[in-house]
Design a protein around this motif. Structure first.
Motif, short mmCIF file in Angstrom:
data_model
loop_
_atom_site.label_atom_id
_atom_site.label_comp_id
_atom_site.label_asym_id
_atom_site.label_seq_id
_atom_site.Cartn_x
_atom_site.Cartn_y
_atom_site.Cartn_z
N GLU A 66 26.97 4.24 -12.92
CA GLU A 66 27.27 2.82 -12.76
C GLU A 66 26.18 2.08 -12.00
OE1 GLU A 66 32.14 3.44 -12.43
OE2 GLU A 66 30.93 3.05 -10.64
N ARG A 91 24.42 -4.95 -16.53
CA ARG A 91 25.73 -4.82 -15.87
C ARG A 91 26.82 -5.57 -16.62
NH1 ARG A 91 25.31 -2.07 -11.44
NH2 ARG A 91 23.27 -1.81 -10.48
N VAL A 96 33.91 -1.28 -15.30
CA VAL A 96 34.11 -0.27 -14.27
C VAL A 96 35.54 -0.34 -13.73
CG1 VAL A 96 33.42 0.52 -11.97
CG2 VAL A 96 31.68 -0.30 -13.58
N SER A 98 37.08 1.73 -10.78
CA SER A 98 36.82 2.75 -9.76
C SER A 98 38.12 3.14 -9.08
CB SER A 98 35.83 2.21 -8.73
OG SER A 98 36.40 1.13 -8.01
#
Length: 301
Positions: A66, A91, A96, A98
């Protein structure tokens, strides 16, 4: 940080490079190697599940990919760029989810999704996301009042909101009830069907078996095997356990030729019956435990 220059991206069928290419990835904390020369390749458009016990290096691997954690050595390419130097445009191509919580506490669930939608070029519908993660009834609830499982669902919604080319899901269903997990599984299937590459870490073997095209098992900082879920540990699955009762106790034999054992047992048994006879082969959980060097209770040897 010491890194080497990535080699030109490898090509896969159709001339497209892999979504993720890792060679010799190393990362240590306090002199202890968490990643010890890990190699990994994730194909475009597949769902790849990374399995391993706590401390095996799954989350560290994901964070390096990432671009939020530096590596000590190795070559890493994600969507043809090095995450350590990739810019804002790169990006915007990844999503993402997490293990932490990043959403504000004062906004409602719907307000949170609407707020972050403006930062993505192609946001998914808020109503669609609410339904996909099972938060329709909580749409007007402040984030601070959500349960832990509900916050996890919101994190998943935020992670896939921008219709990413590649999404990282780090233990995304932790804290979800069975109904929410099934809804999430359908969301992953929909993402993959739309061409999104999914890299998933999970402790749930049924989740990996249900969603993943391929599974990678990581132990002691290295990838020890990669295969489709049904083929993982093929060598270990060849042996069957034949178990039966004899002289008031249980006997069992592990063999690669169970048919021969059965013939011998039946030939030696009166009335061609063997009390308590069973033949079993290792399942996914049995194979996983052997690959990571764990006891049946789940503790590492």
């Amino acid at each position: 940080m010491t890194t080497t220059q990535p080699a030109p991206p490898a090509t896969t069928t159709g001339g497209r490079s892999p979504a993720v290419t890792v060679r010799g990835l190393r990362k240590s904390y306090g002199g202890r190697a968490v990643l010890d020369g890990l190699d990994l390749e994730v194909r475009r458009g597949e769902c790849f599940a990374l399995l391993g016990p706590n401390g095996a290096g799954k989350t560290t691997t994901i964070e390096v990919l990432e671009g939020v954690r530096t590596r000590d050595a190795g070559e890493v390419l994600v969507l043809d760029e090095d995450p350590a130097t990739a810019g804002r445009r790169w990006r915007g191509r990844i999503g993402v989810v997490s293990q932490g919580e990043g959403a504000g506490q004062a906004l409602s669930v719907r307000e949170t999704l609407d707020h972050f939608a403006v930062y993505t070029a192609t946001p998914r519908s808020t109503d669609e996301l609410l339904a996909a993660v099972g938060l329709v009834e909580q749409a007007g609830t402040r984030v601070a009042r959500l349960s832990g499982g509900q916050r996890r669902r919101l994190a998943v919604a935020l992670g896939v909101q921008g219709s990413p080319e590649l999404v990282f899901l780090d233990e995304p269903t932790t804290g979800m009830d069975p109904v929410a997990r099934r809804r999430f599984w359908q969301l992953v299937r929909d993402l993959r069907a739309g061409g999104t590459t999914v890299l998933l870490t999970t402790h749930y073997l049924d989740e990996a078996a249900e969603l993943a095209d391929r599974v990678g098992v990581i132990a002691a900082g290295r990838l020890v095997e990669v295969a489709p879920p049904a083929e993982l540990g093929a060598a270990l699955r060849r042996e069957a356990t034949v178990r039966w009762r004899e002289d008031g106790g249980w006997r069992e034999v592990r063999t690669g030729a169970p048919a021969a054992v059965l013939r011998d047992l039946l030939a030696a048994s009166p009335n061609a019956e063997v009390p308590g006879l069973t033949v079993t082969r290792p399942g996914l959980e049995d194979v996983y435990l052997q690959l990571v060097g764990a006891t049946p209770g789940g503790e590492l040897r």
